[in-house]
Scaffold this motif. Structure first.
Motif, mmCIF file in Angstrom:
data_model
loop_
_atom_site.group_PDB
_atom_site.id
_atom_site.type_symbol
_atom_site.label_atom_id
_atom_site.label_comp_id
_atom_site.label_asym_id
_atom_site.label_seq_id
_atom_site.Cartn_x
_atom_site.Cartn_y
_atom_site.Cartn_z
ATOM 1 N N LEU A 10 62.223 10.755 28.875
ATOM 2 C CA LEU A 10 62.831 10.373 30.151
ATOM 3 C C LEU A 10 61.794 10.410 31.266
ATOM 4 C CD1 LEU A 10 65.613 9.735 31.557
ATOM 5 C CD2 LEU A 10 65.644 12.157 32.187
ATOM 6 N N SER A 11 61.684 9.306 31.978
ATOM 7 C CA SER A 11 60.824 9.243 33.157
ATOM 8 C C SER A 11 61.674 8.816 34.341
ATOM 9 C CB SER A 11 59.669 8.262 32.945
ATOM 10 O OG SER A 11 58.784 8.744 31.947
ATOM 11 N N VAL A 12 61.609 9.606 35.402
ATOM 12 C CA VAL A 12 62.400 9.373 36.610
ATOM 13 C C VAL A 12 61.461 9.438 37.810
ATOM 14 C CG1 VAL A 12 64.250 10.265 38.090
ATOM 15 C CG2 VAL A 12 64.474 10.393 35.589
ATOM 16 N N ALA A 13 61.666 8.536 38.757
ATOM 17 C CA ALA A 13 60.898 8.552 39.998
ATOM 18 C C ALA A 13 61.833 8.268 41.160
ATOM 19 C CB ALA A 13 59.771 7.525 39.959
ATOM 20 N N ILE A 14 61.451 8.741 42.342
ATOM 21 C CA ILE A 14 62.226 8.448 43.535
ATOM 22 C C ILE A 14 61.244 8.165 44.669
ATOM 23 C CG2 ILE A 14 62.445 10.922 44.083
ATOM 24 C CD1 ILE A 14 65.168 10.211 45.381
ATOM 25 N N GLY A 15 61.407 7.000 45.293
ATOM 26 C CA GLY A 15 60.499 6.603 46.369
ATOM 27 C C GLY A 15 59.054 6.533 45.924
ATOM 28 N N HIS A 17 57.639 8.496 43.921
ATOM 29 C CA HIS A 17 57.173 9.832 43.538
ATOM 30 C C HIS A 17 57.727 10.190 42.162
ATOM 31 C CE1 HIS A 17 56.193 14.098 43.748
ATOM 32 N NE2 HIS A 17 57.452 14.360 43.416
ATOM 33 N N PRO A 18 56.880 10.599 41.213
ATOM 34 C CA PRO A 18 57.387 10.964 39.887
ATOM 35 C C PRO A 18 58.147 12.280 39.918
ATOM 36 C CG PRO A 18 55.044 11.445 40.022
ATOM 37 C CD PRO A 18 55.408 10.731 41.299
ATOM 38 N N VAL A 19 59.359 12.267 39.367
ATOM 39 C CA VAL A 19 60.150 13.486 39.214
ATOM 40 C C VAL A 19 59.821 14.150 37.881
ATOM 41 C CG1 VAL A 19 62.484 14.405 38.979
ATOM 42 C CG2 VAL A 19 61.996 12.656 40.707
ATOM 43 N N CYS A 20 59.846 13.344 36.822
ATOM 44 C CA CYS A 20 59.446 13.820 35.506
ATOM 45 C C CYS A 20 58.933 12.622 34.720
ATOM 46 C CB CYS A 20 60.593 14.511 34.768
ATOM 47 S SG CYS A 20 62.011 13.435 34.432
ATOM 48 N N GLU A 21 58.007 12.883 33.831
ATOM 49 C CA GLU A 21 57.426 11.829 33.015
ATOM 50 C C GLU A 21 57.473 12.256 31.549
ATOM 51 O OE1 GLU A 21 53.509 11.233 34.630
ATOM 52 O OE2 GLU A 21 54.250 9.883 36.203
ATOM 53 N N GLY A 22 58.146 11.448 30.732
ATOM 54 C CA GLY A 22 58.218 11.714 29.296
ATOM 55 C C GLY A 22 58.948 12.995 28.951
ATOM 56 N N LEU A 23 60.030 13.298 29.681
ATOM 57 C CA LEU A 23 60.762 14.538 29.454
ATOM 58 C C LEU A 23 61.516 14.483 28.126
ATOM 59 C CD1 LEU A 23 61.862 17.302 30.397
ATOM 60 C CD2 LEU A 23 63.690 16.045 31.594
ATOM 61 N N THR A 44 67.546 17.621 42.234
ATOM 62 C CA THR A 44 68.846 16.972 42.421
ATOM 63 C C THR A 44 68.849 15.574 41.815
ATOM 64 O OG1 THR A 44 69.422 18.240 44.403
ATOM 65 C CG2 THR A 44 70.447 16.074 44.159
ATOM 66 N N THR A 45 67.776 14.834 42.016
ATOM 67 C CA THR A 45 67.680 13.495 41.429
ATOM 68 C C THR A 45 67.790 13.560 39.912
ATOM 69 O OG1 THR A 45 66.313 12.675 43.248
ATOM 70 C CG2 THR A 45 66.175 11.488 41.158
ATOM 71 N N LEU A 46 67.079 14.487 39.302
ATOM 72 C CA LEU A 46 67.121 14.597 37.842
ATOM 73 C C LEU A 46 68.511 14.964 37.349
ATOM 74 C CD1 LEU A 46 65.862 14.638 35.064
ATOM 75 C CD2 LEU A 46 65.088 16.993 35.499
ATOM 76 N N ILE A 47 69.164 15.916 38.005
ATOM 77 C CA ILE A 47 70.472 16.334 37.529
ATOM 78 C C ILE A 47 71.498 15.214 37.681
ATOM 79 C CG2 ILE A 47 71.550 17.369 39.578
ATOM 80 C CD1 ILE A 47 72.171 19.820 37.865
ATOM 81 N N HIS A 48 71.328 14.355 38.690
ATOM 82 C CA HIS A 48 72.212 13.194 38.831
ATOM 83 C C HIS A 48 71.995 12.197 37.688
ATOM 84 C CE1 HIS A 48 73.171 13.597 43.426
ATOM 85 N NE2 HIS A 48 73.508 14.655 42.730
ATOM 86 N N HIS A 49 70.757 12.016 37.263
ATOM 87 C CA HIS A 49 70.492 11.162 36.114
ATOM 88 C C HIS A 49 71.098 11.759 34.848
ATOM 89 C CE1 HIS A 49 67.734 7.936 37.547
ATOM 90 N NE2 HIS A 49 67.486 8.799 38.517
ATOM 91 N N LEU A 50 70.949 13.058 34.661
ATOM 92 C CA LEU A 50 71.493 13.704 33.466
ATOM 93 C C LEU A 50 73.012 13.594 33.402
ATOM 94 C CD1 LEU A 50 69.351 16.992 33.290
ATOM 95 C CD2 LEU A 50 69.009 14.840 32.046
ATOM 96 N N ARG A 54 73.220 8.314 38.193
ATOM 97 C CA ARG A 54 72.147 7.429 38.637
ATOM 98 C C ARG A 54 71.541 6.729 37.434
ATOM 99 N NH1 ARG A 54 68.333 9.942 43.442
ATOM 100 N NH2 ARG A 54 70.006 10.626 44.837
ATOM 101 N N SER A 55 71.050 5.525 37.695
ATOM 102 C CA SER A 55 70.346 4.762 36.666
ATOM 103 C C SER A 55 68.935 4.475 37.178
ATOM 104 C CB SER A 55 71.094 3.466 36.359
ATOM 105 O OG SER A 55 71.248 2.693 37.547
ATOM 106 N N GLY A 56 68.208 3.640 36.461
ATOM 107 C CA GLY A 56 66.874 3.272 36.902
ATOM 108 C C GLY A 56 65.770 4.067 36.239
ATOM 109 N N HIS A 57 66.123 4.958 35.318
ATOM 110 C CA HIS A 57 65.112 5.713 34.594
ATOM 111 C C HIS A 57 64.706 4.978 33.318
ATOM 112 C CE1 HIS A 57 69.131 7.112 33.148
ATOM 113 N NE2 HIS A 57 68.577 6.853 31.972
ATOM 114 N N THR A 58 63.649 5.420 32.706
ATOM 115 C CA THR A 58 63.292 4.970 31.369
ATOM 116 C C THR A 58 63.500 6.133 30.415
ATOM 117 O OG1 THR A 58 60.961 5.587 31.624
ATOM 118 C CG2 THR A 58 61.588 3.347 32.279
#
Length: 257
Positions: A10-15, A17-23, A44-50, A54-58
């Protein structure tokens, strides 16, 4: 043992800025996880994806083996519940009606709550010390009282996976202890698990047996709490020296002044 929540690359970014890469993450029944990191790390962004908000992650997020993106909202709400960071007094609903709303994902369309739903709501209110507040409007509650109502509603939802974003907001020490006890009893069981965003390392150590730490550059560390509760790891994650003092009741973590 099958994981209730699985995260794969899982890779998530906001604005930008990387939140996590390859989680990669496996949260199993009976586990309690703390999500840690400095302000702005993207917890908060990550927990919303989990939670599927929210969408938009890989990468992939699997809920009991199913891709969370493929689940309808009601089906998802029967399996995963989330407590948001900020409280909302709504439109004057009563405490009892608010806690009962946690049962809605389990009810057929247009159905009313039954005796079992009411019993579950009362039990959850009792666990948070809210029975005498049943008929009170949310608009009359303090911030701490409202937070306890929201936790009771989440408990009434009875999901396999429980996610909480700063659940201790506005709670004094006594109510923190009571809320954590209720959460552990209800959400850390042979068929349930929990992940919560926390800022207090001491609370995170005693409440959770696993930690997920987000670093400022999108890197991360996940595993058993005792493998990660080290001064070097925490100091790097928070961008400030953290002192660990070991004692008979467990370690104490202090930010050096």
């Amino acid at each position: 043992m099958s994981s209730l929540l699985q995260v794969r690359q899982l890779s998530v970014a906001i604005g930008g800025h990387p939140v996590c890469e390859g989680l990669d993450l496996d949260i199993d029944p009976g586990q309690s996880w703390a999500l840690l990191g400095r302000n702005g790390a993207g917890k908060t962004t990550l927990i919303h994806h989990l939670a599927g908000l929210r969408s938009g992650h890989t990468g992939r997020i699997l809920l009991a083996g199913q891709d969370i993106a493929a689940l309808a909202p009601r089906a998802r709400a029967r399996q995963i519940g989330i407590l948001l960071q900020h409280s909302n007094a709504g439109f004057g609903a009563s405490v009892l009606d608010t806690v009962l709303s946690g049962r809605h994902p389990h009810l057929p369309a247009l159905a009313w709550e039954g005796a079992q739903d009411l019993a579950i709501a009362h039990s959850c209110m009792d666990a948070l010390g809210l029975r005498e507040f049943a008929e009170r409007s949310l608009e009359t509650l303090s911030g701490g009282e409202l937070r306890r109502v929201e936790i009771a509603r989440l408990l009434a939802q009875q999901t396999g996976v429980t996610l909480l974003d700063e659940p201790m907001n506005h709670l004094d020490l006594g109510h923190q202890a009571a809320a954590l006890r209720a959460l552990r009893e209800a959400c850390v069981t042979p068929d349930r698990c929990m992940l919560m965003v926390l800022h207090d390392l001491n609370l995170a150590y005693h409440a959770c047996d696993h930690w997920l730490i987000l670093n400022a550059d999108g890197s991360w560390q996940a595993g058993r709490r005792d493998d990660l509760a080290e001064q070097r790891i925490l100091g790097a994650a928070f961008g400030h020296p953290i002192q660990r003092i070991d004692g008979t009741a467990g370690p104490l973590f202090l930010a050096r002044l």
